[in-house]
Each structure stands twice: as C-alpha cells, then as structure tokens.
Design an enzyme around this catalytic site. Sequence first.
Site, mmCIF file in Angstrom:
data_model
loop_
_atom_site.group_PDB
_atom_site.id
_atom_site.type_symbol
_atom_site.label_atom_id
_atom_site.label_comp_id
_atom_site.label_asym_id
_atom_site.label_seq_id
_atom_site.Cartn_x
_atom_site.Cartn_y
_atom_site.Cartn_z
ATOM 1 N N ASN A 10 0.860 -1.174 0.000
ATOM 2 C CA ASN A 10 0.000 0.000 0.000
ATOM 3 C C ASN A 10 0.902 1.231 0.000
ATOM 4 O O ASN A 10 1.509 1.554 1.018
ATOM 5 C CB ASN A 10 -0.894 -0.028 1.248
ATOM 6 N N TRP A 11 0.980 1.874 -1.142
ATOM 7 C CA TRP A 11 1.886 3.025 -1.271
ATOM 8 C C TRP A 11 1.303 4.279 -0.630
ATOM 9 O O TRP A 11 1.972 5.303 -0.558
ATOM 10 C CB TRP A 11 2.204 3.286 -2.750
ATOM 11 N N GLU A 164 -5.147 -4.977 10.436
ATOM 12 C CA GLU A 164 -4.151 -3.932 10.656
ATOM 13 C C GLU A 164 -4.483 -3.190 11.949
ATOM 14 O O GLU A 164 -5.300 -2.252 11.943
ATOM 15 C CB GLU A 164 -4.148 -2.942 9.481
ATOM 16 N N GLY A 231 2.976 -1.134 4.308
ATOM 17 C CA GLY A 231 2.962 0.287 4.001
ATOM 18 C C GLY A 231 4.364 0.787 3.692
ATOM 19 O O GLY A 231 4.877 0.612 2.584
ATOM 20 N N GLY A 232 5.016 1.373 4.685
ATOM 21 C CA GLY A 232 6.314 2.030 4.495
ATOM 22 C C GLY A 232 7.331 1.186 3.742
ATOM 23 O O GLY A 232 7.987 1.683 2.812
HETATM 24 P P1 13P Z 1 3.161 0.323 7.691
HETATM 25 O O1 13P Z 1 3.694 -0.936 7.055
HETATM 26 O O2 13P Z 1 3.884 1.549 7.236
HETATM 27 O O3 13P Z 1 3.069 0.202 9.177
HETATM 28 O O4 13P Z 1 1.664 0.536 7.153
HETATM 29 C C1 13P Z 1 0.778 -0.536 7.183
HETATM 30 C C2 13P Z 1 -0.422 -0.182 6.425
HETATM 31 O O5 13P Z 1 -1.170 0.705 6.800
HETATM 32 C C3 13P Z 1 -0.662 -0.895 5.160
HETATM 33 O O6 13P Z 1 -1.943 -0.656 4.685
#
Ligand code: 13P
Length: 251
Positions: A10-11, A164, A231-232
């Site tokens: 998820n960018w 999440e 995410g990151g």
């Molecule tokens: P992170 O991997 O940056 O914690 O984000 C997770 C996320 O929200 C993916 O949708």
Amino acid sequence: MARIPIAAGNWKMNGTNAEARALCRGLAGIDAIAGVDVVLSPSFTQLLLVWDFWCGTDVHIAGQNMHTQPSGAFTGEVSPVQLAEVADWVVLGHSERRQFFCEDDQALALKLRAAEAYGLTPILCVGESEAEQENNRTKAVLTRQVSLALGDAPAPAGLVIAYEPVWAIGTGKAASPDEAESACGHIRSVVAETVGSEAAEGVRILYGGSVNPGNIAEFMAQPDVDGALVGGASLQADAFLAITQAIAAST
Ligand code: 13P
C-alpha cells in the site's frame, strides 16, 4: 484448502509519477516469484502508469478506495467502473480512511458489494485502535467490523481481509506473531459464523502494521496469516522484494 499467500504493498499518498515508475523498475522480477500473489496499490494518479507497467504479468493492481456508484455527481470520487479500467483489486476500509474520512461499516458493506459487482477483488481492512486494544476490545471490534461489512449475503469472490491494528501502522511497533494469529484466527471464525465455514477456509487474511523484511517470516509461520499488507517498506523496492520472497518461501 491451500491458500496462496499475498504480498500487498500500500503506497498510500506517496510519490510522483516518476517515483512510481522508478519503484516499478526496482521491483523487476517480482512477477517471477512463484507461490505468491503480488498486489501493488498506488495513488489514483499513478494507477494508469503502474497498470501499464505490469500489463501482461501476474502482478495485481489495487485502488486505495472507491465509490459505490458506477457514475454520477460525486465530485472527487472514483467509481468502480473507472477503477476497473486501471486496477483489478481494491483496498477498502483502511483505518486511515475510517479515521480521517469517516468511512463506517455500513458504507464498507456497500463498497464490498460494489467491488464484487464490478469484478474487483476487495481487501477489506479491519483493526482496533490503541485504546480499544488497551481495553481488551480487539475481538469485539473485529467481530463488528467483519460481520457488518459482510452482512448476510455470500462472501464476495476472492475476498481478502487485512488485519491492521491501528497502533501498529507506521509506528515501528508491529503486533507480536501471537497477537496477529489470535486476531486473524478470530477474523476467520467471524467469517465462518457470518457466511459459512467454506468461505472462511478460503478467505485470505493478511497482517499489516510495521511489517519489514526482518519480521515477516514469523508472521507467515502463523496458520491463519496468509500474507501481509505493507505500508512504508513497500516504498523501498529491495525491502518489498525481500518481503515478497519471504512470503513465497513460507509455503
Ligand atoms: P506500515 O507498514 O507503514 O506500518 O503501514 C501498514 C499499512 O497501513 C498498510 O496498509
């Protein structure tokens, strides 16, 4: 029933078109990793170029949100018909959308059905806040989010659910593998109660929240975790490639 694991990136609201193209180039070869479904979810403005880049491969492209209606006077929204021209999956109900854009369980129930109607595979995101976790509300929150989104109709084809926990997103403080398994197992039991055990066996449940190449293997060792929503770390090609390889190796 064997469930093919998923590596989803998820960018969020990051990057220019040039950066999105560079990230795609950095992910070269990801489509050749066997035994894992890869999903990339860029911003709307990047979707067309990312869709074109991976055209003809097995990489799936996901929108980060969508409206329920096929067209109409909904300024600023993107319809499932429009999305289906540049994506085959869609992320729905991310906690950032619930938190900052007032998406609720009723709206998500409609979005889930719209995704199904227009042939988009949905990733329904669920998860408790830090306060809810501290008050031992995790399972109650997940029960509500999953059962209200699914309603009493059969589960949408190919349904994916991402657990999440809000407190783990972007914080570097991932859930423990036990916490992830407990939540994902609970989600599967709620799916079973809501739409039946066959659907529950088939639904793929992802963990998301501070996933990185160093912790992914222990999540994948959990029986009810079928992949990750990242995410990151999905913004760094090397890290997302490593995560995808680890997910593929877990099967
Ligand atoms: P992170 O991997 O940056 O914690 O984000 C997770 C996320 O929200 C993916 O949708």
